[in-house]
Write an enzyme that holds these catalytic residues in place. Sequence first.
Site, PDB file in Angstrom:
ATOM      1  N   ARG A   1       1.024  -1.073   0.101  1.00 16.87           N
ATOM      2  CA  ARG A   1      -0.275  -0.083  -0.606  1.00 16.87           C
ATOM      3  C   ARG A   1       1.002   1.324   0.030  1.00 16.87           C
ATOM      4  NH1 ARG A   1      -3.194  -3.763   1.696  1.00 16.87           N
ATOM      5  NH2 ARG A   1      -5.403  -3.329   2.039  1.00 16.87           N
TER       6      ARG A   1
ATOM      7  N   ARG B   1      -7.758 -22.131  -0.359  1.00 15.95           N
ATOM      8  CA  ARG B   1      -7.278 -23.033   0.717  1.00 15.95           C
ATOM      9  C   ARG B   1      -8.502 -23.672   1.739  1.00 15.95           C
ATOM     10  NH1 ARG B   1      -5.066 -16.825   3.226  1.00 15.95           N
ATOM     11  NH2 ARG B   1      -2.674 -17.338   1.581  1.00 15.95           N
TER      12      ARG B   1
ATOM     13  N   GLN C   1      -7.901 -17.686  -3.645  1.00 19.75           N
ATOM     14  CA  GLN C   1      -6.813 -16.979  -2.574  1.00 19.75           C
ATOM     15  C   GLN C   1      -5.643 -17.440  -3.850  1.00 19.75           C
ATOM     16  OE1 GLN C   1      -8.500 -14.148  -0.916  1.00 19.75           O
ATOM     17  NE2 GLN C   1      -6.351 -14.775   0.300  1.00 19.75           N
TER      18      GLN C   1
ATOM     19  N   GLU D   1      -7.027 -14.739   6.882  1.00 22.57           N
ATOM     20  CA  GLU D   1      -5.266 -14.766   7.156  1.00 22.57           C
ATOM     21  C   GLU D   1      -4.780 -15.702   7.867  1.00 22.57           C
ATOM     22  OE1 GLU D   1      -3.111 -14.484   4.687  1.00 22.57           O
ATOM     23  OE2 GLU D   1      -4.249 -12.882   3.477  1.00 22.57           O
TER      24      GLU D   1
ATOM     25  N   SER E   1     -12.753  -9.236   4.874  1.00 25.81           N
ATOM     26  CA  SER E   1     -11.479  -8.818   5.538  1.00 25.81           C
ATOM     27  C   SER E   1     -11.523  -7.186   5.726  1.00 25.81           C
ATOM     28  CB  SER E   1     -10.170  -8.905   3.913  1.00 25.81           C
ATOM     29  OG  SER E   1      -9.909 -10.676   4.500  1.00 25.81           O
TER      30      SER E   1
END
EC number: 2.5.1.19
Length: 465
Positions: A39, A384, A380, A353, A223
């Site tokens: 970022r 996952r 992802q 996560e 998220s």
Amino acid sequence: MTTITEVQRGQGDPWSAPVATGPVRATVTVPGSKSGTNRALVLAAAADGVSRLRGALRSRDTVLMTAALRELGATVTDEAAPGGAEPGRPGEPGADQGAADIVVTGPVGAVRGTAAIDCGNAGTVARFTPALATLARGDVRFDGDPRMRDRPLAPLLRALRELGAHIDGDRMPFTVRGTGAVSGGAVTVDASDSSQLVSGLLLAAARFERGATVTHAGHRLPSGPYLDMTVADLRAAGVIVDVDDPTADLLRAGGTPAASTRRWRVEPGGPRPLDRVIEPDLNSAAPFVAAAAVTGGEMTITGWPASTEQPGRMLPDLLVAMGCRAELVPEGLRVTGGGRITGIDVDLSDFGEAAPVLTGLAVLADSPSRLRGIAHLRLQETDRLAALASELGRLGARVTVTDDGLSITPVPLRGARLDPHADHRLAMTYAVVGLAVPGVTVDDIATTGKTVPDFARMWTTMLAG
């Protein structure tokens, strides 16, 4: 789901996960935040001037990001690399323990010929740089690893076109035909599959002629704390951002929303260049503090911030729920295992996560667990959910994929060779399970270089105290 054949599985030597011979007692410093570093890099490239990022992460994803910004005409110098050059991938010459001071001179400018951006399997690169590419001048072609062609991207590219950008294609490979300016305005995007689809718009929106008003309308936004990170970083760089959350307001009033709605208004102007320190990556601390839970030991993570927007701030409470003790001490965060692991039933929609490592703890627990709100993890670096169920199943674990997550019933486990499916979080999870289960070996442990370039050495050093 990304898969590899059994023939490929047999290539190379697998990494033998070390078994703990007693309680782990160690102090660990994790590298800088991947999310924070990428970022900050994008904002620095959008700013007019020189920015310095101290303690930034050097890993495959951030190397891909710095290469992308150079393609877009920004100047990026890694002061720790030889001659200020861009470092290689972890394990290659020029890669060190994951720490770097990076100087970025923006803004992005004219590209040479047709620029080419390799996104690898990095969601932040694939979703944060297309909007920035619209502000460069010239054609920019995007591509990445095969898995990236299946990951959510089309809503972002459609939104950019509505805001005035010229883009050929809705999936990789695609080409942004940058003109140096975007008109901006209002746009609605369904970011139900990834909050990065919104962050990718917000990070460049202050450079649009009219700024941008971005509305998420769809299913629950996953998220969410990562969007809080984006907003906090924009404001720190002098960008004016207003956030409206009608769904949260309705829930507080006792209503039941039919869908999730959230709105961000980014005013034109900025961002300004900054000199900033990147926080430690709290997500990357997860396997290390999990080692304290598995072994009944004590782990201290240095530099743990007292206040942060990172979703990893939820990790201590999750470990406490599984039987640990967690406290902030002058050195950072200290986690002490309780001698046994308790199963957990938790909604991880804000912190998906954590799901892989929590699954690793859950298969070693003394009671069942249910991890909910993580259907988006199917999209992802790999699927996952399916990968955790199938690979941990090789150990004999009972891990069942549900509509929105995983159900885990602890049973006795045995050693086996496990494939991380090119996913750093899975490889780290297998190392956690291997602390208690002899005979666990991991293919491609180097995939941890996505976020922790020196993971294998750090893991064995941790076990040595």
